[in-house]
Design a protein around this motif. Structure first.
Motif, PDB file in Angstrom:
ATOM      1  N   MET A  68      37.782 -15.619 -37.335  1.00 37.09           N
ATOM      2  CA  MET A  68      36.783 -15.171 -38.826  1.00 37.09           C
ATOM      3  C   MET A  68      37.832 -13.857 -39.947  1.00 37.09           C
ATOM      4  SD  MET A  68      33.954 -12.902 -35.707  1.00 37.09           S
ATOM      5  CE  MET A  68      34.247 -11.540 -36.271  1.00 37.09           C
ATOM      6  N   LEU A 122      37.799 -16.394 -42.653  1.00 34.33           N
ATOM      7  CA  LEU A 122      36.562 -16.333 -43.030  1.00 34.33           C
ATOM      8  C   LEU A 122      35.280 -14.974 -44.051  1.00 34.33           C
ATOM      9  CD1 LEU A 122      34.392 -18.739 -42.926  1.00 34.33           C
ATOM     10  CD2 LEU A 122      33.786 -17.560 -40.941  1.00 34.33           C
ATOM     11  N   LEU A 123      35.938 -13.880 -43.065  1.00 32.07           N
ATOM     12  CA  LEU A 123      35.285 -12.686 -43.866  1.00 32.07           C
ATOM     13  C   LEU A 123      36.082 -12.702 -44.790  1.00 32.07           C
ATOM     14  CD1 LEU A 123      34.462 -11.018 -40.173  1.00 32.07           C
ATOM     15  CD2 LEU A 123      33.119 -11.873 -41.982  1.00 32.07           C
ATOM     16  N   LEU A 131      29.620 -12.543 -45.654  1.00 27.13           N
ATOM     17  CA  LEU A 131      28.782 -12.733 -44.211  1.00 27.13           C
ATOM     18  C   LEU A 131      28.805 -11.315 -43.330  1.00 27.13           C
ATOM     19  CD1 LEU A 131      30.505 -16.231 -43.412  1.00 27.13           C
ATOM     20  CD2 LEU A 131      28.593 -15.995 -44.230  1.00 27.13           C
ATOM     21  N   ALA A 169      29.639 -15.192 -38.822  1.00 26.09           N
ATOM     22  CA  ALA A 169      30.599 -15.334 -39.507  1.00 26.09           C
ATOM     23  C   ALA A 169      31.291 -16.094 -37.832  1.00 26.09           C
ATOM     24  CB  ALA A 169      32.038 -14.486 -39.541  1.00 26.09           C
ATOM     25  N   GLN A 202      29.451 -19.111 -36.950  1.00 28.60           N
ATOM     26  CA  GLN A 202      30.339 -20.354 -37.467  1.00 28.60           C
ATOM     27  C   GLN A 202      32.226 -21.008 -36.732  1.00 28.60           C
ATOM     28  OE1 GLN A 202      31.171 -20.332 -41.746  1.00 28.60           O
ATOM     29  NE2 GLN A 202      29.132 -19.493 -42.702  1.00 28.60           N
TER      30      GLN A 202
END
Lengths: 308, 323
Positions: free
Chosen positions: B113, B116-117, B122, B127, B130
Motif C-alpha cells: 500500500m 500505491l499511496l 487514494l 488503496a 486495490q
C-alpha cells in the motif's frame, strides 16, 4: 506476548535473592565496620562489644542475613547505623533527585544522540558527518566531572544563567542533566550511525527506492525503524544506570541522590544503607533490561513471534 | 520512436579511488508491451543495467552515463524528484531476492500500500481494496489474512508474489524484473513465469526480464539480449537466438542446457570464468574463453552490428564477413 511479560517478571524473584546474597557477602568482606565510626575517642573494648551486639553484628553472617531478609520482605529496610533513621526514609528522600536527573539526562542523551546519528548516517562521509562524529567522540571521551566543572564555570560563574549547585529549582537541574546527557549522547550517536549505515545496504532499501519513496521517507520510516534494536539495548542499560550512574555529577554539583547517599554510607560501612541502596541500584539495572526486552518485542515482529 | 531506448548506458564506480566500469556502454530498444529478456552469467552486468535504467545505481555511489529514453522522456536528465514520481508508478521493479527485499518490521499489506499511496491520491480504504484485488489476481490465498502478516511469516513463494504485487499495484507501463524466479522452488518457478506472461500480455505492460535461466527466456520473451562482462554481445528475436545463435558466447550458453536423451557426460561447460570488472582482458572480453578467437579479438573490442536476419551481434567473426 503476555506470557512472556509474566515469565520475565517472575524471573525477577530469584534474581533478587541472588543479588541480595552477593551484596550482603560483599559488604561484610570489606575490612572495617560501622562500629569504628560510632565509637568516640576514649571508648573501651566493652563499649565496642556492647554496640556490636546492639546492632546484631555479633551473630554469624548467615543469621544476620536471615534476620535482614525477614525484615526486608516485610518492607522494613532497617535503620541506618550512622544516621539513626530508617533506610527507607533515606531512599524515599534521595531517589526523586536521582530519578529527575536520570530522566532529564536520558532524554538529552537520546534526543541529541539519535539526531546526530541520523544526520551523520544520511550524510555519510561529508562535512556534516565528520562534525557530528567529532562531537560524539568528545561526548564519549571527555570525563563527566571535567565537563561539569567547565559548564559550571561558563554558565554559572561567568554568565550566571544557572545556579552553581543545589537541587531546589528546575534550573539547577539543567547543567547536571546536560553534563550526564552529553556523555550518553556521544555513545548513542555512534551506535545509531553504525546501525543505520548497516541498514542502508540491505536489499529491501533498494526496493524502497524502486518504489519511488523519497530519501527522508526511507530513512525515517524504514531505516531508522530497523536500526532501533541496538539503540534499545543502550536505552535499557542507561535506564538502569539512571539510579546509580551519576555519583560523580551529584558530588560535583552537590546534589542529594542515591549515588552520593551510597557513597557516604560505604565510607562509614553503614551496612543497612549500603545493602538497601545496592539492591535498589541492581534492581534498577535489571528492570531497565526488562523494559528493553519488552521494547524489542514491540519494535520487531520477529522477536514478538519468538516469544509466542 | 521506441518505448524504451537505452543508448551507450555506462555505470562507473569508484573502488579504492580508481574508476571501475562494470557496465560498458550498452544499447537496446524495446517496444511497448514487448517482453525483452536479458541473459548472462553472474557478474555480466544484468542487474546493473536494470538499476541504471531506474537511476538506482546512483544510490550506491555509481555514476550513470549514456541515455535512457522512456516514453519520450530522457530519464537520466530528470531531477531526483521527477525520477521518484516515475519509479514505482510508470516503471516498476521486482527485485532479485524476495526473501530479503521486504522490510521485516512492517506488515506486507502495508508495504504494498505504501507504494500505491506514494503515487496515487487514494483513500486508505480504497488503496487497501486495490491491493487486495491485486493479491487475489496473483493467486495469493486468503489475501485478507496475508495482508496482515509480516514478511517472516510468509513462504518464499508468497513473498515473491507480494513483491510482484508491489510492482504491479501502480499499473506500470514497464516492469523490470531482476531474476524474479531464482529464489524459488522449481515447481513455483513455472507458476510465477506463467503469471508474469499473463499479466504483462493482458495489460500490455512492457517487461524487461533479467535472468540467467534460458528456459524462462524461451517461455515468455519476444527478444533476448545476451550480456557478457558488462557488454551486450547479442541482441536477437527469440526464434533467431535459439534457432541460429551467432555469438560464440551465446552458442556456448545454449550448449550448456541439458536435453532429454543426452549421453551421460556430454553436457558442455564454458571453460573459465567471467572476468571481473577490475580485471578485464583487452579486446573482446570473451576471447580467453572463445573457441574461435583470433589475433584481432585480443586487441580490438568488437562493436554491436546488425547482421542479416535482424539480429545484432558484437563479434569479429561477423565483422570480418561484412567487410
Amino acid at each position: 506476548m503476555w506470557t512472556y511479560v509474566v515469565r520475565r517478571t517472575l524471573l525477577l524473584i530469584p534474581i533478587f535473592f541472588i543479588i541480595s546474597v552477593v551484596v550482603f557477602a560483599l559488604i561484610h568482606m570489606v575490612p572495617g565496620d560501622p562500629i569504628d565510626s560510632l565509637l568516640g575517642p576514649g571508648s573501651t573494648a566493652a563499649d565496642r562489644v556492647e554496640l556490636t551486639a546492639a546492632y546484631g553484628l555479633d551473630k554469624s553472617l548467615p543469621v544476620q542475613y536471615v534476620v535482614w531478609l525477614k525484615k526486608f520482605l516485610t518492607g522494613d529496610m532497617g535503620q541506618s547505623i550512622i544516621e539513626k533513621q530508617p533506610v527507607l526514609d533515606m531512599l524515599v528522600y534521595n531517589a526523586p533527585f536521582t530519578v529527575r536527573l536520570g530522566l532529564a539526562s536520558l532524554f538529552i542523551s537520546f534526543f541529541v544522540g539519535i539526531f546526530l546519528g541520523i544526520i551523520s548516517s544520511a550524510a555519510k562521509n561529508t562535512f556534516i558527518d565528520y562534525i557530528s562524529m567529532i562531537i560524539a567522540l568528545l561526548g564519549v571521551t571527555v570525563p563527566a566531572f571535567w565537563l561539569g566543572l567547565i559548564l559550571m564555570l561558563i554558565f554559572s560563574v561567568t554568565l550566571g544563567w544557572f545556579p552553581v549547585s543545589g537541587s531546589g529549582s528546575l534550573s539547577a537541574l539543567v547543567l547536571p542533566a546536560v553534563t550526564v546527557g552529553l556523555g550518553g549522547a556521544g555513545l548513542i550517536a555512534r551506535i545509531t550511525r553504525v546501525s543505520m549505515l548497516e541498514m542502508f545496504n540491505k536489499d529491501f532499501v533498494l526496493l524502497l527506492y524502486a518504489k519511488g519513496l523519497s530519501k527522508p521517507a526511507i530513512i525515517f520510516r524504514h531505516i531508522f525503524r530497523n536500526a532501533l534494536m541496538p539503540i534499545i539495548t543502550i536505552f535499557g542499560l542507561r535506564l538502569g544506570w539512571i539510579l546509580g550512574g551519576a555519583v560523580t555529577i551529584e558530588i560535583v554539583f552537590s546534589r542529594p541522590g542515591v549515588g552520593s547517599m551510597l557513597l557516604s554510607a560505604l565510607y562509614r560501612r553503614d551496612y543497612p544503607v549500603v545493602q538497601a541502596s545496592l539492591i535498589a541500584l541492581t534492581m534498577a539495572v535489571i528492570i531497565g533490561a526488562f523494559i528493553a526486552d519488552i521494547m524489542y518485542a514491540y519494535a520487531d515482529p520477529r522477536v514478538r513471534d519468538a516469544y509466542k | 520512436m521506441a518505448f524504451l531506448e537505452v543508448k551507450d548506458l555506462e555505470v562507473e564506480f569508484q573502488v579504492d579511488k580508481k574508476p571501475v566500469i562494470p557496465l560498458k556502454g550498452i544499447s537496446f530498444e524495446m517496444n511497448e508491451g514487448e517482453v525483452l529478456g536479458i541473459v548472462g552469467e553472474t557478474g555480466s552486468g544484468k542487474s546493473l543495467t536494470a538499476h541504471a535504467i531506474m537511476g538506482l545505481s546512483a544510490m550506491s555511489g555509481g555514476k550513470i552515463r549514456g541515455s535512457v529514453k522512456f516514453a519520450g522522456q530522457s530519464l537520466l536528465d530528470l531531477s531526483e524528484k521527477a525520477m521518484q514520481s516515475i519509479r514505482g508508478s510508470q516503471i516498476a521493479f521486482i527485485p532479485q531476492n524476495p526473501m530479503t527485499s521486504l522490510d521485516p518490521v512492517y506488515r506486507v499489506g502495508d508495504q504494498i500500500m505504501e507504494g500505491l499511496l506514494n503515487h496515487a491520491d487514494l483513500s486508505k480504504s480504497k488503496a487497501k481494496q486495490q491491493v487486495l484485488d491485486i493479491m487475489e489476481k496473483l493467486n495469493i490465498p486468503k489475501a485478507e489474512h496475508v495482508f496482515q502478516q509480516y514478511p517472516h511469516e510468509l513462504s518464499g513463494g508468497l513473498k515473491q508474489r507480494i513483491v510482484i504485487a508491489m510492482g504491479l499495484c501502480a499499473n506500470p507501463r514497464l516492469l523490470i524484473a531482476d531474476e524474479p524466479t531464482t529464489a524459488l522452488d522449481v515447481t513455483v518457478q513455472a507458476q510465477i513465469v506463467r503469471l508474469f506472461k499473463e499479466i504483462t500480455v493482458s495489460k500490455g505492460i512492457g517487461l524487461l526480464l533479467i535472468t540467467h535461466d534460458l528456459g524462462v527466456i524461451a517461455q515468455i520473451c519476444d527478444k533476448v539480449a545476451v550480456m557478457y562482462a558488462g557488454n551486450l554481445v547479442e541482441l536477437a528475436r527469440i526464434e533467431s537466438l535459439f534457432g541460429s545463435p551467432r555469438h560464440p558466447y551465446t552458442q556456448a550458453l545454449l550448449n550448456c542446457i541439458p536435453s532429454i536423451g543426452m549421453k551421460q557426460g556430454s553436457l558442455a561447460a564454458i571453460y573459465g570464468n567471467v572476468p571481473s570488472a577490475t580485471d578485464c582482458p583487452d579486446g573482446c572480453p570473451f576471447h580467453p574463453r572463445c573457441p574461435h578467437s583470433f589475433s584481432t579479438c585480443e586487441s580490438t573490442m568488437p562493436t554491436l552490428i546488425q547482421i542479416e536476419g535482424g539480429a545484432k551481434v558484437a563479434c569479429h567473426l561477423y565483422q570480418e564477413n561484412q567487410e
